[in-house]
Structures are given as C-alpha cells and as structure tokens.
Motif scaffolding. Sequence first.
Motif, PDB file in Angstrom:
ATOM      1  N   SER A   9      -6.135   3.966   3.762  1.00 58.30           N
ATOM      2  CA  SER A   9      -6.865   4.278   2.539  1.00 58.30           C
ATOM      3  C   SER A   9      -5.884   4.874   1.539  1.00 58.30           C
ATOM      4  N   MET A  10      -5.639   4.145   0.476  1.00 60.24           N
ATOM      5  CA  MET A  10      -4.579   4.561  -0.461  1.00 60.24           C
ATOM      6  C   MET A  10      -5.144   4.990  -1.818  1.00 60.24           C
ATOM      7  N   THR A  11      -6.460   5.098  -1.923  1.00 57.19           N
ATOM      8  CA  THR A  11      -7.097   5.338  -3.226  1.00 57.19           C
ATOM      9  C   THR A  11      -6.452   6.471  -4.021  1.00 57.19           C
ATOM     10  N   PHE A  12      -6.101   7.561  -3.339  1.00 59.69           N
ATOM     11  CA  PHE A  12      -5.507   8.705  -4.035  1.00 59.69           C
ATOM     12  C   PHE A  12      -4.009   8.815  -3.740  1.00 59.69           C
ATOM     13  N   LEU A  13      -3.446   7.832  -3.087  1.00 61.62           N
ATOM     14  CA  LEU A  13      -2.070   7.856  -2.570  1.00 61.62           C
ATOM     15  C   LEU A  13      -1.865   9.052  -1.620  1.00 61.62           C
TER      16      LEU A  13
ATOM     17  N   LEU B 181      -6.301   0.822 -18.306  1.00 66.25           N
ATOM     18  CA  LEU B 181      -5.619   1.863 -17.532  1.00 66.25           C
ATOM     19  C   LEU B 181      -6.144   1.880 -16.103  1.00 66.25           C
ATOM     20  N   THR B 182      -7.433   1.582 -15.942  1.00 64.79           N
ATOM     21  CA  THR B 182      -7.985   1.398 -14.593  1.00 64.79           C
ATOM     22  C   THR B 182      -8.707   0.053 -14.596  1.00 64.79           C
ATOM     23  N   ASN B 183      -8.984  -0.466 -13.382  1.00 66.57           N
ATOM     24  CA  ASN B 183      -9.802  -1.678 -13.287  1.00 66.57           C
ATOM     25  C   ASN B 183     -11.262  -1.279 -13.390  1.00 66.57           C
TER      26      ASN B 183
ATOM     27  N   PRO C 177     -10.319   2.813  -8.196  1.00 66.93           N
ATOM     28  CA  PRO C 177     -10.170   2.753  -9.662  1.00 66.93           C
ATOM     29  C   PRO C 177      -8.734   2.458 -10.108  1.00 66.93           C
ATOM     30  N   VAL C 178      -7.743   2.981  -9.372  1.00 66.98           N
ATOM     31  CA  VAL C 178      -6.343   2.652  -9.691  1.00 66.98           C
ATOM     32  C   VAL C 178      -5.914   1.605  -8.656  1.00 66.98           C
ATOM     33  N   PRO C 179      -5.742   0.335  -9.064  1.00 66.78           N
ATOM     34  CA  PRO C 179      -5.565  -0.719  -8.052  1.00 66.78           C
ATOM     35  C   PRO C 179      -4.165  -0.788  -7.431  1.00 66.78           C
TER      36      PRO C 179
END
Length: 536
Positions: free
Chosen positions: A470-474, A518-520, A402-404
């Motif tokens: 996997s960086m989705t949540f950093l 704000l998100t994609n 969701p956060v690209p």
Amino acid sequence: MASNSFLAIVSLILSVGITRYNSQTTFRWSTLWVFLVTYALLSGSRWLYRVVIYPLFLSPLRNLPSPPGAHPLMGHALQLLPHPLGLPFIKWMESIPNDGLLYYKMAWNTPRIMTTSVKAASEVQTTKSYDFIRPQNSRDFLAPILGIGVLLAEGEEHKRQRKALMPAFHYRHIKDLYPVFWEHSKRMADAMAIDMKESQSKVLVSDWVTRATLDIIGAAGFGQSFNAIDEPQGELHQVYKNVFSPKPMSVQLHHIRQFIPTNLLRMLPMKRNTDTAAAIRVIRRTARNIIRSKQIKLGDKEQPGNDIISVALDSGGFSEEDLVNQLMTFLAAGHETTATAMMFATWLLCRHPNVQQRLRDEIREKIPSSLLQDTSKATATVFDNMPYLNAVCNEVLRIYPPVPFAMRETTKDTTIAGSFIPKGVVIILPIWAFNQNKELWGQDAGDFNPDRWMAAGQANSGGAESNYASMTFLHGPRSCIGQAFAKAEFQCLLASLVGRFDMLPVPGDDTLQIIAELTNKPKGGTWALLTELKGW
Ligand code: HEM
C-alpha cells in the motif's frame, strides 16, 4: 555532456581559426557566419548523441526490461499521455517480466526508471531516500502553487523542517482534532441536505467535499475559518477550484510539459497562466495574513494554539517567508487530496449499494445521535471502534490513490535493487500500480473489496504481506506527514455523508473517467442522487 556555453566557446575558437585560415583563399566567410554554422553543427551533434546514440546504444539502462512499442524519438510518451496519470503502469508492472525495475522513455528518449518490487521501492523511499530528490521540472511546476515548504525542501533542510513540524502530526495531537473534523463534516451534510432539496436530489458531491476539506485544513491546520461551506463564492475556494479543477487546456499543458520546460511554459501569454498567477497571489496573500495575525497574537502573549502553523511558529525555526511557504504547502496538500478520496468513495459506494448499506448500519449503530447534536464530544475512540468504516476508507485509498505516482531523481550514481543507475535519472514510484498489483494483493486486486481489511489481524494490512503493497501515502522520511490527519478527516466526512444520505448513481453516469491535474480525480466531478434518511 557539454553545456551551451562550452559549445559557444568551442564554436568561437573554431570560427576565429577557420576565418583566419580562409583569409588566404578567394572564398571568404565572415567570422559570425562561421560561428553560427559551427555552433549549429555542434548542437545538432550533441542532440543526436543525447536523443539517439546514448539512449539507444550506450546507456547502461538499455539492458533493463522495457515495455514494447517505444517510438524511436518519443519513447513511450505516446503510449502514456492519452491515459490518466499512472494507469498504464498497472499493466506494465504485471505483464513485463523484471527484477524490480523497468526502463521506459519519455519524449526525446529521456530515461525513466520505474520501481516494481518491494525491495526497489523501499530502497528509494527508505534505505537510500536521500540519494534521491524531486526532479527540477516537477519542483518548478509545484513551487508557485505549493510554496517551497517541507514538500519541496531537500536533504538537511528537509530533515530540519520535518522535525520542527512533526509535533503537530503526532497521533496524540490528531486525536484532539476529531471534534473539528466532525463539526465540519456535520455542517457539510447539513448544507448538502438543503442543496438536495433545491436540486431534486442531484448533488455535485465533489464541490461539497472540497469546500469541507478547505474549511477543515483552515480550522485544524491554522486555527482559521475559511467559511467555504457557507460561502461557495469565497475567494479562496474559488481560486483553488480554478487551479485544481482539470480543464481541457490544463490537461494539454500537462502533455506539453513533456517537451517544454515548465518555467518557459509559464511565461507564455495564455489565459491559464494569467489565471494561475492571479490565484497564486490570492493564496500567498491569505497565507501572509494568517501568519501576521498569529504573530500579533503571540506578541500579545496569547497562548499559541496547537494547530500546524502555531507549532511551526513556536519552534522558532522558520522566518516569516518560510511560514508563508509552509502554510501554502499544507493548504494545498492538506485539502485537495482528502477531497479526492471522498470523490472516489462516493463514486464507489454509489455502485456498491451493499457496501454502502453495511457501512451505514455500522455508522448509525456506533455513532450516537447525541454526537450530531454536540459535535464537540466526538472522540477518536468512537471512530476507531468502527472496523467497517476503517476498511472502506482503506480500500478506497488503495484502489484509487489520489496521488497516482511519485517522482524522484538520482543525486549521484547509485544502485537500486542491485542495478546501476547513473546520476540525474528520474525514478518513478508507481503508487497506483503497487496498490492494484495482483502479486501483492491477490487475484482480486482490481476489485473494490473492503472485506480484505476485515479478516482477523488484517485491519492495517488488508492481507498484504508487505506494508509497501500500500503506497498511497508512501513510506520513509518523505512519506505523507499528514497521513493520520487525512485518515481521521476521511473517516469523519464519510461517516457523516453515508450516515445521513442514501446515495445512488446519476442515470447514465456508468463509467468512471479519470482526469489528471495535480491529483487524479473523476472527470466532470462526482455527482450522486441523494435521499436524506430519517432516524439518526
Ligand atoms: C488522502 C489524503 C492524502 C494523500 C493520499 C496524501 C498523499 C501524499 C503523498 C503520496 C505524498 C508524497 C508525495 C511525494 O513525495 O511526491 C505526500 C506528502 C505530503 N503530504 Fe500528503 N496526502 C494526503 C493528505 C495530506 C494532508 C491532510 C496533509 C496535511 C495536513 C498532507 C501533507 C503532506 C505534506 C506536507 C507532504 C510532504 C512531506 C515531506 O516531503 O516530508 N497530506 N502526501
């Protein structure tokens, strides 16, 4: 680089000197004119230095690998702006040989450094994380909507806030929230079943999941009922819909932000600005009312709840204004993102009927019908015992984060992966590009394949060697504090939807168009043809 006031002082000294000298000659200029001309010449020279001479001929960054086709003044902005946020980075990361960093330029050749290796990304997020802050323009954009809470705090203040809030996000606490997640998931599915009958099966799933996640953050985050599932016209749901749903104008504004500072843009008399200002007033008022009612309960010696805001209140480390800001942060960060994940999940499952059926079989086998009658009996153990549900959730979050991407800025001269990076340079953490990188995930990195999480020992890694794949949540101290909350919520919402309904794509809706705010998220919302299935 000389500031405007420095240039003004120099221009003033020069203009006074020049007019005095000129007083001997027949041709005379007034001091004001000389001042204006000198100031314009100096400003022009500074602009030329900043935009052309420094970036093209002097910057230490110019020797780093860079994508081809940069415009002499607009840099790579013209290549990036027509695409969803972060998408072009996927191709850049794979096709341009580099040692962990890529250099590209936005409008007026403003430099950007993109991390492309696990080493570079881990330095920015973990080992040197406090050498970096969120860029000012991004803060200015987010602050009115998110409040200046833990997401926008920096340095020691961030450490303090995160430590005070952390108890609310420990897994032992998240485990207790399953009944709340499950109850709202079931209520969402009940309401969708009615909608489905009234609208000949065609349902706007994106609207329902956004309402459900708003209710969940209200109940689990603040012990508050927002009633968005039952009341679609509810004020809070409507204002978030207005702020978050990308409209053509807001997308254009996003582009314009590359050239004009956010704070200046906000002052322009545009409908989008007045709508956003009105929305922010409603959000702040709601946040303040929740805090006040909690303070009153605490004053009446009622037991504080164990929701996020009660934990923050109980810590004693936040003023009333701080708490309003934290609440705004959790409201926005905590519902929009998970709703977006649900939208992408629905889109993907509609196009992968085999995955959908396999998931439904697991859900119906592992979640007893009794849990639908009594939602308070939902436990983490039930959901942890569904490997395919876990695999599908992880794969959706991997392929469409969701956060690209995330942005940082260097607070001092530093190095990343051995290369010198001066103070004040914006660093890009390309979340989506890491998540779809072939070197990290294999040749099928771009395919939706939940099975990669099913092999022995791969339930948490998807088979990737580094957890930075996997960086989705950093990762690190600025990673998503709500990760466990979001994953548990996502599992419950998806299980409830897929367990109850067969989902098909709407005819003609063949290509996933992504639009950024704000998100994609999927353009035009996510629609599906639903059929309610009996026997569960
Ligand atoms: C699928 C759902 C979610 C995704 C993909 C997601 C992703 C992220 C990302 C990428 C960041 C880092 C942003 C940056 O630094 O630029 C972040 C930060 C944050 N997220 Fe989430 N998030 C999700 C759900 C949630 C939920 C449910 C909550 C709260 C209940 C939450 C609260 C926060 C907060 C407070 C931060 C700031 C943390 C800090 O700076 O210390 N998020 N999230």
